[in-house]
Design a protein around this motif. Structure first.
Motif, PDB file in Angstrom:
ATOM      1  N   GLY A   1      -1.212   1.515  -0.562  1.00 44.40           N
ATOM      2  CA  GLY A   1      -1.196   0.408   0.378  1.00 44.40           C
ATOM      3  C   GLY A   1      -0.286   0.623   1.568  1.00 44.40           C
ATOM      4  O   GLY A   1      -0.327  -0.153   2.540  1.00 44.40           O
TER       5      GLY A   1
ATOM      6  N   ASN B   1      -3.343   4.035   7.352  1.00 45.96           N
ATOM      7  CA  ASN B   1      -2.996   2.748   6.762  1.00 45.96           C
ATOM      8  C   ASN B   1      -3.733   2.540   5.444  1.00 45.96           C
ATOM      9  O   ASN B   1      -4.705   3.253   5.149  1.00 45.96           O
ATOM     10  CB  ASN B   1      -3.347   1.618   7.728  1.00 45.96           C
ATOM     11  N   SER B   2      -3.270   1.582   4.679  1.00 45.10           N
ATOM     12  CA  SER B   2      -3.907   1.252   3.396  1.00 45.10           C
ATOM     13  C   SER B   2      -4.144   2.501   2.558  1.00 45.10           C
ATOM     14  O   SER B   2      -5.232   2.722   2.025  1.00 45.10           O
ATOM     15  CB  SER B   2      -5.236   0.521   3.635  1.00 45.10           C
TER      16      SER B   2
ATOM     17  N   LYS C   1      -4.356   5.320  -0.235  1.00 49.93           N
ATOM     18  CA  LYS C   1      -4.777   5.306  -1.627  1.00 49.93           C
ATOM     19  C   LYS C   1      -4.317   6.599  -2.303  1.00 49.93           C
ATOM     20  O   LYS C   1      -4.127   7.619  -1.621  1.00 49.93           O
ATOM     21  CB  LYS C   1      -6.299   5.214  -1.707  1.00 49.93           C
TER      22      LYS C   1
ATOM     23  N   ARG D   1      -9.420   2.757   8.044  1.00 59.05           N
ATOM     24  CA  ARG D   1      -8.040   2.889   7.566  1.00 59.05           C
ATOM     25  C   ARG D   1      -7.227   3.869   8.405  1.00 59.05           C
ATOM     26  O   ARG D   1      -6.028   3.676   8.601  1.00 59.05           O
ATOM     27  CB  ARG D   1      -8.028   3.358   6.110  1.00 59.05           C
TER      28      ARG D   1
END
Length: 117
Positions: A15, A83-84, A86, A66
């Protein structure tokens, strides 16, 4: 001497965000398409994102929405805003410069990105 030097990798929680940078020298930066690739352990190197010398971008489906690639021609820099993140984004990320007309291509040494809690 051509050099592509990546920076900005590290350990981040799922995240979270990271911004990778690639500093290019020894090339006429404005004539090169710039790309970010990544290679996860045990997997083949894959294209993550690219930006043409004219500024057109493209992304792997797995990172669309992302990641954002950008370039600063005045500074001979290319960036990858991630971003975001995983866990499956964990890989060594490589910067690549490919001349828009010829087959000249150069690679950086890579920067490690680890996404883990």
């Amino acid at each position: 001497q051509v050099q592509l030097v990546e920076s900005g990798g590290g350990l981040v929680q799922p995240g979270g965000s990271l911004r990778l940078s690639c500093a290019a020298s020894g090339i006429i930066f404005s004539t090169y398409n710039m790309k970010w690739y990544r290679q996860a352990p045990g997997k083949q190197r894959e294209l993550v994102a690219g930006i043409t010398y004219g500024g057109t971008t493209n992304y792997a489906d797995s990172v669309k929405g992302r990641f954002t690639i950008s370039r600063d021609t005045a500074k001979n820099m290319v960036y990858l805003q991630m971003n975001s993140l995983k866990p499956e984004d964990t890989a060594v990320y490589y910067c690549n410069a490919e001349h828009w007309l010829s087959d000249r291509s150069f690679w950086g040494q890579g920067t490690h990105v680890t996404v883990s809690s």
